[in-house]
Design a protein around this motif. Structure first.
Motif, PDB file in Angstrom:
ATOM      1  N   LYS A 277      25.359 -33.840 -25.557  1.00  0.00           N
ATOM      2  CA  LYS A 277      26.009 -32.995 -26.564  1.00  0.00           C
ATOM      3  C   LYS A 277      25.589 -31.537 -26.440  1.00  0.00           C
ATOM      4  CE  LYS A 277      26.762 -36.568 -30.000  1.00  0.00           C
ATOM      5  NZ  LYS A 277      26.298 -37.176 -31.237  1.00  0.00           N
ATOM      6  N   SER A 278      24.373 -31.302 -25.915  1.00  0.00           N
ATOM      7  CA  SER A 278      23.895 -29.919 -25.772  1.00  0.00           C
ATOM      8  C   SER A 278      24.557 -29.194 -24.596  1.00  0.00           C
ATOM      9  CB  SER A 278      22.375 -29.899 -25.589  1.00  0.00           C
ATOM     10  OG  SER A 278      22.016 -30.354 -24.302  1.00  0.00           O
ATOM     11  N   MET A 279      25.232 -29.935 -23.750  1.00  0.00           N
ATOM     12  CA  MET A 279      25.922 -29.336 -22.610  1.00  0.00           C
ATOM     13  C   MET A 279      27.269 -28.801 -23.114  1.00  0.00           C
ATOM     14  SD  MET A 279      26.795 -31.210 -19.071  1.00  0.00           S
ATOM     15  CE  MET A 279      26.826 -30.277 -17.585  1.00  0.00           C
ATOM     16  N   THR A 280      27.390 -27.477 -23.171  1.00  0.00           N
ATOM     17  CA  THR A 280      28.603 -26.892 -23.734  1.00  0.00           C
ATOM     18  C   THR A 280      29.441 -26.204 -22.665  1.00  0.00           C
ATOM     19  OG1 THR A 280      27.598 -24.748 -24.199  1.00  0.00           O
ATOM     20  CG2 THR A 280      27.422 -26.450 -25.930  1.00  0.00           C
ATOM     21  N   VAL A 281      30.726 -26.119 -22.941  1.00  0.00           N
ATOM     22  CA  VAL A 281      31.644 -25.420 -22.038  1.00  0.00           C
ATOM     23  C   VAL A 281      31.233 -23.958 -21.915  1.00  0.00           C
ATOM     24  CG1 VAL A 281      34.049 -24.661 -21.734  1.00  0.00           C
ATOM     25  CG2 VAL A 281      33.557 -27.022 -22.434  1.00  0.00           C
ATOM     26  N   GLU A 282      30.813 -23.345 -23.011  1.00  0.00           N
ATOM     27  CA  GLU A 282      30.436 -21.926 -22.977  1.00  0.00           C
ATOM     28  C   GLU A 282      29.263 -21.675 -22.017  1.00  0.00           C
ATOM     29  OE1 GLU A 282      32.857 -22.953 -26.176  1.00  0.00           O
ATOM     30  OE2 GLU A 282      30.820 -23.697 -25.901  1.00  0.00           O
ATOM     31  N   LYS A 283      28.230 -22.506 -22.094  1.00  0.00           N
ATOM     32  CA  LYS A 283      27.083 -22.347 -21.193  1.00  0.00           C
ATOM     33  C   LYS A 283      27.486 -22.583 -19.744  1.00  0.00           C
ATOM     34  CE  LYS A 283      23.583 -23.939 -24.483  1.00  0.00           C
ATOM     35  NZ  LYS A 283      22.681 -25.058 -24.810  1.00  0.00           N
ATOM     36  N   ARG A 284      28.238 -23.622 -19.509  1.00  0.00           N
ATOM     37  CA  ARG A 284      28.676 -23.947 -18.151  1.00  0.00           C
ATOM     38  C   ARG A 284      29.623 -22.873 -17.614  1.00  0.00           C
ATOM     39  NH1 ARG A 284      25.705 -26.331 -15.089  1.00  0.00           N
ATOM     40  NH2 ARG A 284      24.437 -25.048 -16.363  1.00  0.00           N
ATOM     41  N   GLN A 285      30.478 -22.307 -18.482  1.00  0.00           N
ATOM     42  CA  GLN A 285      31.417 -21.268 -18.047  1.00  0.00           C
ATOM     43  C   GLN A 285      30.661 -20.036 -17.556  1.00  0.00           C
ATOM     44  OE1 GLN A 285      34.469 -20.309 -20.877  1.00  0.00           O
ATOM     45  NE2 GLN A 285      35.348 -18.706 -19.598  1.00  0.00           N
ATOM     46  N   ALA A 286      29.616 -19.638 -18.261  1.00  0.00           N
ATOM     47  CA  ALA A 286      28.811 -18.484 -17.831  1.00  0.00           C
ATOM     48  C   ALA A 286      28.161 -18.775 -16.487  1.00  0.00           C
ATOM     49  CB  ALA A 286      27.756 -18.155 -18.888  1.00  0.00           C
ATOM     50  N   TYR A 287      27.637 -19.983 -16.326  1.00  0.00           N
ATOM     51  CA  TYR A 287      27.002 -20.367 -15.063  1.00  0.00           C
ATOM     52  C   TYR A 287      28.003 -20.321 -13.908  1.00  0.00           C
ATOM     53  CZ  TYR A 287      24.801 -23.174 -11.456  1.00  0.00           C
ATOM     54  OH  TYR A 287      24.299 -23.608 -10.248  1.00  0.00           O
TER      55      TYR A 287
ATOM     56  N   GLN B 104      47.227 -26.957 -12.336  1.00  0.00           N
ATOM     57  CA  GLN B 104      46.068 -27.422 -13.102  1.00  0.00           C
ATOM     58  C   GLN B 104      44.870 -27.706 -12.205  1.00  0.00           C
ATOM     59  OE1 GLN B 104      46.637 -31.170 -15.082  1.00  0.00           O
ATOM     60  NE2 GLN B 104      44.759 -30.991 -16.252  1.00  0.00           N
ATOM     61  N   VAL B 105      43.713 -27.129 -12.550  1.00  0.00           N
ATOM     62  CA  VAL B 105      42.460 -27.435 -11.856  1.00  0.00           C
ATOM     63  C   VAL B 105      41.987 -28.792 -12.358  1.00  0.00           C
ATOM     64  CG1 VAL B 105      40.056 -26.737 -11.516  1.00  0.00           C
ATOM     65  CG2 VAL B 105      41.855 -25.000 -11.563  1.00  0.00           C
ATOM     66  N   VAL B 106      41.751 -29.724 -11.415  1.00  0.00           N
ATOM     67  CA  VAL B 106      41.362 -31.081 -11.808  1.00  0.00           C
ATOM     68  C   VAL B 106      39.985 -31.481 -11.266  1.00  0.00           C
ATOM     69  CG1 VAL B 106      43.758 -31.837 -12.052  1.00  0.00           C
ATOM     70  CG2 VAL B 106      42.557 -32.168  -9.860  1.00  0.00           C
TER      71      VAL B 106
ATOM     72  N   ALA C 156      37.600 -16.225 -10.376  1.00  0.00           N
ATOM     73  CA  ALA C 156      36.997 -15.998 -11.696  1.00  0.00           C
ATOM     74  C   ALA C 156      37.819 -16.652 -12.806  1.00  0.00           C
ATOM     75  CB  ALA C 156      36.838 -14.501 -11.949  1.00  0.00           C
ATOM     76  N   ARG C 157      39.124 -16.674 -12.658  1.00  0.00           N
ATOM     77  CA  ARG C 157      39.960 -17.272 -13.706  1.00  0.00           C
ATOM     78  C   ARG C 157      39.817 -18.790 -13.800  1.00  0.00           C
ATOM     79  NH1 ARG C 157      44.568 -19.114 -10.936  1.00  0.00           N
ATOM     80  NH2 ARG C 157      44.907 -17.978  -9.005  1.00  0.00           N
ATOM     81  N   ASP C 158      39.157 -19.410 -12.808  1.00  0.00           N
ATOM     82  CA  ASP C 158      38.937 -20.857 -12.826  1.00  0.00           C
ATOM     83  C   ASP C 158      37.659 -21.267 -13.558  1.00  0.00           C
ATOM     84  OD1 ASP C 158      41.213 -21.382 -11.178  1.00  0.00           O
ATOM     85  OD2 ASP C 158      40.014 -20.905  -9.389  1.00  0.00           O
ATOM     86  N   ALA C 159      36.809 -20.307 -13.919  1.00  0.00           N
ATOM     87  CA  ALA C 159      35.489 -20.635 -14.479  1.00  0.00           C
ATOM     88  C   ALA C 159      35.582 -21.531 -15.712  1.00  0.00           C
ATOM     89  CB  ALA C 159      34.709 -19.360 -14.793  1.00  0.00           C
ATOM     90  N   LYS C 160      36.518 -21.276 -16.602  1.00  0.00           N
ATOM     91  CA  LYS C 160      36.613 -22.093 -17.818  1.00  0.00           C
ATOM     92  C   LYS C 160      37.048 -23.520 -17.487  1.00  0.00           C
ATOM     93  CE  LYS C 160      38.322 -22.440 -22.489  1.00  0.00           C
ATOM     94  NZ  LYS C 160      39.187 -21.942 -23.533  1.00  0.00           N
ATOM     95  N   ALA C 161      38.039 -23.670 -16.613  1.00  0.00           N
ATOM     96  CA  ALA C 161      38.493 -25.013 -16.236  1.00  0.00           C
ATOM     97  C   ALA C 161      37.376 -25.788 -15.534  1.00  0.00           C
ATOM     98  CB  ALA C 161      39.727 -24.923 -15.337  1.00  0.00           C
ATOM     99  N   ILE C 162      36.616 -25.112 -14.665  1.00  0.00           N
ATOM    100  CA  ILE C 162      35.494 -25.748 -13.982  1.00  0.00           C
ATOM    101  C   ILE C 162      34.464 -26.206 -15.014  1.00  0.00           C
ATOM    102  CG2 ILE C 162      33.518 -25.289 -12.461  1.00  0.00           C
ATOM    103  CD1 ILE C 162      35.444 -23.440 -10.843  1.00  0.00           C
TER     104      ILE C 162
END
Length: 173
Positions: A39-49, A69-71, A11-17
């Motif tokens: 531009k409409s693709m945001t980290v916040e939306k992807r993080q929830a997914y 570091q997750v790469v 779960a802690r990797d979701a933001k890096a992913i």
């Protein structure tokens, strides 16, 4: 060439992913997809997914790390294509941070996904790649051994742009 480790995502990797997903799309597709779509693709939306995907293991997710570091990441599971056998797996998504392209992280992720698919009883694996994404096609075909399945073309809408994807396949062995 750097050395990458591959492990199951937590779960802690979701933001890096999510950050990698957005950065890789914006770099790989800048000349392929409409700018407003990217531009409409945001980290916040992807993080929830990706947080939900990790929680429910759908798809199963592995991350490539360099040190702490997750790469990069790969999502894989059974094929989502209609009419495929239960032994057909699919790479749902595989992305590497642009700074790590062509340095071995993608191959490390592919090896990890292949091992996971074998454990699931899959004997074949497929993935869909945009025809205009030449670097991804090159990686899949020459580094990972996939072959194009020619009658598989499909058109997918990305905002106002319609692009063709092709399915690639190979044995899991």
């Amino acid at each position: 060439m750097s050395s990458y480790s591959v492990r199951p995502a937590t779960a802690r990797d979701a933001k890096a992913i999510a950050e990698i997903h957005v950065a890789a799309w914006q770099a790989a597709y800048k000349d392929v997809m409409p700018a407003d779509y990217l531009k409409s693709m945001t980290v916040e939306k992807r993080q929830a997914y990706w947080r939900e995907a990790i929680e429910f293991s759908e798809p199963q997710l592995l991350v490539a790390t360099e040190g702490e570091q997750v790469v990069g990441f790969v999502g894989y599971d059974r094929s989502r294509d209609a009419g495929t056998r239960s032994t057909m797996g699919e790479i749902w998504a595989m992305y590497v941070a642009p700074a790590h392209w062509r340095q071995g992280a993608g191959l490390a992720l592919w090896d990890g996904a292949r091992d996971g698919l074998k454990e699931e009883g899959c004997t074949q694996v497929s993935m869909w790649v945009l025809l205009r994404n030449e670097p991804a096609l090159h990686f899949c075909e020459y580094a990972a051994g996939f072959k194009r399945e020619m009658p598989s073309l499909k058109t997918v809408a990305f905002g106002s742009e319609k692009l063709e994807e092709i399915r690639l396949k190979r044995a899991v062995d």
